[in-house]
Design a protein around this motif. Structure first.
Motif, mmCIF file in Angstrom:
data_model
loop_
_atom_site.group_PDB
_atom_site.id
_atom_site.type_symbol
_atom_site.label_atom_id
_atom_site.label_comp_id
_atom_site.label_asym_id
_atom_site.label_seq_id
_atom_site.Cartn_x
_atom_site.Cartn_y
_atom_site.Cartn_z
ATOM 1 N N VAL A 15 29.204 4.687 -90.833
ATOM 2 C CA VAL A 15 27.798 4.830 -91.173
ATOM 3 C C VAL A 15 27.666 5.721 -92.373
ATOM 4 O O VAL A 15 27.009 5.434 -93.480
ATOM 5 C CB VAL A 15 26.927 5.099 -90.128
ATOM 6 N N VAL A 16 28.111 6.888 -92.453
ATOM 7 C CA VAL A 16 28.079 7.656 -93.675
ATOM 8 C C VAL A 16 28.694 7.146 -94.915
ATOM 9 O O VAL A 16 28.140 7.271 -95.963
ATOM 10 C CB VAL A 16 28.646 9.141 -93.130
ATOM 11 N N ALA A 17 29.815 6.477 -94.578
ATOM 12 C CA ALA A 17 30.546 5.800 -95.927
ATOM 13 C C ALA A 17 29.800 4.720 -96.516
ATOM 14 O O ALA A 17 29.727 4.705 -97.616
ATOM 15 C CB ALA A 17 32.190 5.359 -95.500
ATOM 16 N N GLU A 18 29.041 3.855 -95.565
ATOM 17 C CA GLU A 18 28.325 2.761 -96.122
ATOM 18 C C GLU A 18 27.054 3.424 -96.787
ATOM 19 O O GLU A 18 26.514 2.783 -97.900
ATOM 20 C CB GLU A 18 28.076 1.923 -94.978
ATOM 21 N N ALA A 19 26.480 4.358 -96.174
ATOM 22 C CA ALA A 19 25.339 5.125 -96.845
ATOM 23 C C ALA A 19 25.691 5.585 -98.210
ATOM 24 O O ALA A 19 24.736 5.481 -99.184
ATOM 25 C CB ALA A 19 24.705 6.163 -95.855
ATOM 26 N N GLU A 20 26.747 6.246 -98.283
ATOM 27 C CA GLU A 20 27.193 6.791 -99.827
ATOM 28 C C GLU A 20 27.519 5.594 -100.603
ATOM 29 O O GLU A 20 27.286 5.740 -101.683
ATOM 30 C CB GLU A 20 28.616 7.727 -99.404
ATOM 31 N N THR A 21 28.202 4.669 -100.005
ATOM 32 C CA THR A 21 28.270 3.375 -100.923
ATOM 33 C C THR A 21 26.949 2.964 -101.566
ATOM 34 O O THR A 21 26.496 2.485 -102.853
ATOM 35 C CB THR A 21 28.927 2.138 -100.113
ATOM 36 N N LEU A 22 25.780 2.725 -100.657
ATOM 37 C CA LEU A 22 24.668 2.470 -100.882
ATOM 38 C C LEU A 22 24.088 3.149 -101.934
ATOM 39 O O LEU A 22 23.194 2.815 -102.907
ATOM 40 C CB LEU A 22 23.497 2.198 -99.732
ATOM 41 N N LEU A 23 24.067 4.440 -102.033
ATOM 42 C CA LEU A 23 23.622 5.425 -102.788
ATOM 43 C C LEU A 23 24.121 5.489 -104.255
ATOM 44 O O LEU A 23 23.521 5.327 -105.254
ATOM 45 C CB LEU A 23 23.820 6.899 -102.339
ATOM 46 N N ARG A 24 25.605 5.070 -104.126
ATOM 47 C CA ARG A 24 26.295 4.813 -105.496
ATOM 48 C C ARG A 24 25.795 3.368 -106.004
ATOM 49 O O ARG A 24 25.682 3.502 -107.375
ATOM 50 C CB ARG A 24 27.791 4.923 -105.393
ATOM 51 N N GLU A 36 14.674 12.144 -106.124
ATOM 52 C CA GLU A 36 14.246 12.835 -105.113
ATOM 53 C C GLU A 36 14.852 12.524 -103.749
ATOM 54 O O GLU A 36 15.365 13.060 -102.975
ATOM 55 C CB GLU A 36 13.015 13.355 -105.170
ATOM 56 N N LEU A 37 14.502 11.338 -103.580
ATOM 57 C CA LEU A 37 14.815 10.619 -102.335
ATOM 58 C C LEU A 37 16.378 10.579 -102.294
ATOM 59 O O LEU A 37 17.016 10.701 -101.170
ATOM 60 C CB LEU A 37 14.178 9.308 -102.235
ATOM 61 N N ARG A 38 17.117 10.244 -103.396
ATOM 62 C CA ARG A 38 18.419 9.938 -103.209
ATOM 63 C C ARG A 38 19.026 11.405 -103.136
ATOM 64 O O ARG A 38 20.097 11.384 -102.039
ATOM 65 C CB ARG A 38 18.902 9.541 -104.751
ATOM 66 N N SER A 39 18.678 12.464 -103.726
ATOM 67 C CA SER A 39 19.255 13.720 -103.485
ATOM 68 C C SER A 39 18.963 14.186 -101.816
ATOM 69 O O SER A 39 20.014 14.757 -101.394
ATOM 70 C CB SER A 39 18.548 14.822 -104.596
ATOM 71 N N ARG A 40 17.853 13.973 -101.515
ATOM 72 C CA ARG A 40 17.751 14.389 -99.769
ATOM 73 C C ARG A 40 18.323 13.456 -99.035
ATOM 74 O O ARG A 40 19.075 13.944 -98.209
ATOM 75 C CB ARG A 40 16.184 14.158 -99.630
ATOM 76 N N VAL A 41 18.949 12.251 -99.302
ATOM 77 C CA VAL A 41 19.698 11.422 -98.653
ATOM 78 C C VAL A 41 21.064 11.933 -98.603
ATOM 79 O O VAL A 41 22.081 11.976 -97.626
ATOM 80 C CB VAL A 41 19.624 9.747 -98.889
ATOM 81 N N ALA A 43 21.984 14.878 -99.126
ATOM 82 C CA ALA A 43 22.118 16.280 -98.564
ATOM 83 C C ALA A 43 22.182 15.983 -97.161
ATOM 84 O O ALA A 43 22.967 16.689 -96.428
ATOM 85 C CB ALA A 43 21.186 17.068 -99.014
ATOM 86 N N THR A 44 21.384 15.126 -96.732
ATOM 87 C CA THR A 44 21.577 14.774 -95.359
ATOM 88 C C THR A 44 22.966 14.140 -94.978
ATOM 89 O O THR A 44 23.642 14.477 -93.828
ATOM 90 C CB THR A 44 20.555 13.631 -94.738
ATOM 91 N N LEU A 45 23.616 13.331 -95.587
ATOM 92 C CA LEU A 45 24.805 12.795 -95.423
ATOM 93 C C LEU A 45 25.876 13.702 -95.500
ATOM 94 O O LEU A 45 26.781 13.761 -94.837
ATOM 95 C CB LEU A 45 25.176 11.679 -96.594
ATOM 96 N N ASP A 46 25.737 14.630 -96.380
ATOM 97 C CA ASP A 46 26.728 15.766 -96.555
ATOM 98 C C ASP A 46 26.740 16.495 -95.361
ATOM 99 O O ASP A 46 27.806 17.048 -94.745
ATOM 100 C CB ASP A 46 26.329 16.857 -97.919
ATOM 101 N N GLY A 47 25.507 17.045 -94.734
ATOM 102 C CA GLY A 47 25.589 17.657 -93.545
ATOM 103 C C GLY A 47 25.896 16.840 -92.314
ATOM 104 O O GLY A 47 26.686 17.427 -91.658
ATOM 105 N N ALA A 48 25.736 15.583 -92.435
ATOM 106 C CA ALA A 48 26.342 14.793 -91.320
ATOM 107 C C ALA A 48 27.919 14.687 -91.360
ATOM 108 O O ALA A 48 28.593 14.585 -90.201
ATOM 109 C CB ALA A 48 25.801 13.138 -91.623
ATOM 110 N N ARG A 49 28.316 14.396 -92.550
ATOM 111 C CA ARG A 49 29.681 14.659 -92.734
ATOM 112 C C ARG A 49 30.407 15.851 -92.147
ATOM 113 O O ARG A 49 31.495 16.072 -91.319
ATOM 114 C CB ARG A 49 30.312 14.314 -94.246
ATOM 115 N N ARG A 50 29.786 17.076 -92.607
ATOM 116 C CA ARG A 50 30.301 18.282 -92.119
ATOM 117 C C ARG A 50 30.162 18.566 -90.542
ATOM 118 O O ARG A 50 31.108 18.667 -89.866
ATOM 119 C CB ARG A 50 29.482 19.600 -92.636
ATOM 120 N N SER A 51 29.139 17.851 -90.004
ATOM 121 C CA SER A 51 29.134 17.940 -88.636
ATOM 122 C C SER A 51 29.854 17.322 -87.663
ATOM 123 O O SER A 51 30.352 17.392 -86.728
ATOM 124 C CB SER A 51 27.397 17.332 -88.003
#
Length: 99
Positions: A15-24, A36-41, A43-51
């Protein structure tokens, strides 16, 4: 780590990988609030990856600790371990023969 936990972690990684692909893929789209929305998403993905990484490391550490504890128990009480293994084998054999 249980098999269902491993599958859940794999799915979350996907899911994280697909969301990053969508962002790109939407990086060239401009609009009010889009960046702004892209940067928030992101940041959320980075936090999810760390978790996810932390959870994965914790699960590996727990599995290693369980393995060490089991190894220590078997070395300290080999006859208990042999008896337990024989009992489990007998129980599984009885359950299989019922079918």
């Amino acid at each position: 780590m249980s098999q269902s936990s491993e599958r859940l972690l794999e799915e979350l990684h996907r899911v994280v990988a697909e969301a990053e692909t969508l962002l790109r893929a939407t990086a060239d789209q401009a609009g009010e609030g889009t960046s702004e929305l892209r940067s928030r998403v992101q940041a959320t993905l980075d936090g999810a990856r760390r978790s996810l990484t932390e959870v994965q490391h914790a699960a590996v550490d727990k599995a290693r600790a369980a393995g060490r504890a089991t190894d220590q128990y078997v070395h300290e009480k080999p006859w208990h371990a042999i008896g337990l293994a024989a009992g489990v084998g007998l129980l599984v054999g009885m359950l299989i023969s019922r079918r």
